[in-house]
Design a protein around this motif. Structure first.
Motif, mmCIF file in Angstrom:
data_model
loop_
_atom_site.group_PDB
_atom_site.id
_atom_site.type_symbol
_atom_site.label_atom_id
_atom_site.label_comp_id
_atom_site.label_asym_id
_atom_site.label_seq_id
_atom_site.Cartn_x
_atom_site.Cartn_y
_atom_site.Cartn_z
ATOM 1 N N UNK A 59 -8.878 3.662 4.004
ATOM 2 C CA UNK A 59 -7.427 3.883 3.996
ATOM 3 C C UNK A 59 -6.673 3.010 5.000
ATOM 4 N N UNK A 60 -7.326 1.987 5.538
ATOM 5 C CA UNK A 60 -6.650 1.183 6.562
ATOM 6 C C UNK A 60 -5.524 0.321 5.998
ATOM 7 N N UNK A 61 -5.496 0.156 4.667
ATOM 8 C CA UNK A 61 -4.388 -0.564 4.049
ATOM 9 C C UNK A 61 -3.169 0.345 3.858
ATOM 10 N N UNK A 62 -3.386 1.646 4.007
ATOM 11 C CA UNK A 62 -2.300 2.612 3.795
ATOM 12 C C UNK A 62 -1.690 3.034 5.120
ATOM 13 N N UNK A 63 -2.544 3.384 6.083
ATOM 14 C CA UNK A 63 -2.067 3.874 7.379
ATOM 15 C C UNK A 63 -2.660 3.024 8.507
ATOM 16 N N UNK A 64 -1.966 2.939 9.634
ATOM 17 C CA UNK A 64 -2.492 2.183 10.775
ATOM 18 C C UNK A 64 -3.803 2.775 11.294
ATOM 19 N N UNK A 65 -4.747 1.904 11.646
ATOM 20 C CA UNK A 65 -6.059 2.351 12.128
ATOM 21 C C UNK A 65 -5.909 3.177 13.403
ATOM 22 N N UNK A 116 -7.661 -0.963 -6.727
ATOM 23 C CA UNK A 116 -6.839 -1.221 -5.546
ATOM 24 C C UNK A 116 -5.979 -0.021 -5.167
ATOM 25 N N UNK A 117 -6.012 1.011 -5.991
ATOM 26 C CA UNK A 117 -5.207 2.196 -5.703
ATOM 27 C C UNK A 117 -3.726 1.982 -5.943
ATOM 28 N N UNK A 118 -3.393 1.065 -6.850
ATOM 29 C CA UNK A 118 -1.990 0.756 -7.152
ATOM 30 C C UNK A 118 -1.477 1.710 -8.224
ATOM 31 N N UNK A 119 -0.321 2.251 -7.988
ATOM 32 C CA UNK A 119 0.293 3.154 -8.968
ATOM 33 C C UNK A 119 1.593 2.539 -9.471
ATOM 34 N N UNK A 120 2.047 3.018 -10.629
ATOM 35 C CA UNK A 120 3.247 2.486 -11.266
ATOM 36 C C UNK A 120 4.242 3.617 -11.480
ATOM 37 N N UNK A 121 5.490 3.334 -11.226
ATOM 38 C CA UNK A 121 6.530 4.358 -11.376
ATOM 39 C C UNK A 121 6.715 4.715 -12.837
#
Length: 393
Positions: A105-111, A188-193
């Motif tokens: 999850x380091x691409x989502x939240x700061x380490x 990549x965990x990419x979602x679409x609206x």
């Protein structure tokens, strides 16, 4: 050659992109299709008048400043809550399990934030990563594609599905199919609206004169300023409704005029059409199409059509397909931006919509009708996708 004129509202919006939204003069000028020196003069004019020349004093009130600070605090607390929620049960686990969670999850939240919440030292996490880096042998090309997918999703504000993602990856020399693009997005965990329905604002229950349907669903035109379509939609804010009127050139699907107001009067649609006229300088004979709303049947609007020798056109009553191009734009605006925001004030909504139209939709959004080019690039005759890779990187 007639010198192009710009409305006060257009100048205000251009200045807002630089002063309030942080874009450079060069970037804002390029996306709006104006000379950077002209924009600079407008900014100086506003500054020399203590900020009152175009949009009030431009300063945050104590209440607005407090609200901004509360939003930042709320954002921080929400991030910590989401980390705890996602890592439920990890506090009782060993450090290696926590390190694995942080890596994922380091691409989502700061380490550093995750380490603090999970009770581990960030220096120990990085040491663990260094010791175990040889265990993994990733595919460099796939890793690069995954990075691009995340960057593209972020740049598009999570509005690109598999078709547009495939087009951009192909332009980056990755020969992937639509199915492969979709798989990469999932990995990549990419979602679409997703799409949400919205109601029509048209009030055609009136006895005012209406134009014949001259357009007749002929949405394919051969050159700019041959046929324009227009309509009104609304956006909810905590201050009440904000109404948006737009004018779109069918040739490139570019929004060439817009106006926003707290009242849905004839002046709203006239201001939007005025902006389009000032920007495009169309010749007589231009078809200007709308629905049968009372604003478009008003005396002021009909007078504007007659003065410029345009050909007025209106949809059949209750037939949304007669104005499908502008309905499609409103669908994109609401699906990709408005429905995902909670606007505190009409000004907040106005700035966000201005940003969407001038800095995203006209300049960078890949339009399927235009063979996945942006409206600006299509009008410029640019054969590329019109996707600025420097902005993504």
């Amino acid at each position: 050659m007639t010198r192009k004129k710009y409305s006060k509202e257009f100048k205000q919006d251009a200045i807002a992109l630089v002063k309030e939204q942080g874009y450079s003069q060069a970037e804002a000028s390029r996306n709006l299709g104006i000379n950077p020196n002209m924009l600079g003069r407008w900014i100086k004019e506003a500054e020399n008048d203590d900020g009152y020349a175009f949009r009030g004093n431009g300063k945050l009130t104590p209440e607005q400043l407090e609200l901004r600070n509360l939003r930042e605090e709320n954002k921080r607390l929400k991030m910590e809550r989401d980390i705890l929620k996602k890592g439920n049960g990890l506090l009782c686990q060993g450090n290696e399990v926590k390190y694995s969670f942080i890596t994922q999850h380091k691409k989502i939240w700061p380490v550093t934030v995750m380490c603090r919440i999970l009770g581990v030292e960030s220096s120990n996490y990085y040491s663990f990563q260094k010791r175990n880096c040889d265990r993994y042998k990733p595919d460099p090309e796939k890793e690069e594609m995954l990075r691009w997918v995340k960057d593209i999703a972020k740049f598009s504000d999570n509005t690109y599905g598999a078709r547009r993602m495939k087009r951009v990856l192909n332009a980056l020399s990755f020969p992937v199919s639509r199915r492969k693009a979709q798989a990469l997005m999932q990995e990549a965990g990419v979602w679409v609206r997703y799409k949400r329905k919205f109601k029509s604002t048209t009030n055609s229950d009136h006895k005012k004169p209406v134009y014949e349907n001259e357009l007749a669903q002929q949405f394919d035109v051969e050159k700019p300023n041959q046929a324009w379509v227009q309509d009104i939609t609304y956006v909810w804010t905590n201050e009440g409704w904000l109404y948006l009127a737009v004018v779109i050139d069918l040739y490139s699907r570019k929004v060439v005029g817009w106006s926003m107001s707290s009242r849905m009067k004839a002046q709203l649609v006239c201001d939007a059409l005025h902006m389009a006229i000032w920007q495009r300088q169309p010749k007589p004979g231009l078809i200007v199409h709308s629905d049968q709303g009372i604003q478009y049947a008003s005396k002021a609007y009909r007078k504007l059509i007659k003065k410029n020798q345009f050909v007025g056109s209106m949809s059949r009553k209750g037939c949304c397909w007669d104005n499908a191009a502008v309905e499609s734009f409103f669908g994109s605006l609401k699906q990709e931006r408005v429905h995902w925001k909670s606007y505190q004030t009409r000004f907040d909504a106005q700035q966000d919509i201005l940003n969407y139209i001038s800095m995203w939709y006209n300049s960078h959004r890949l339009h399927s009708y235009l063979d996945y080019k942006s409206p600006n690039n299509f009008e410029a005759g640019n054969d590329s996708l019109g996707f600025d890779l420097k902005l993504v990187a």
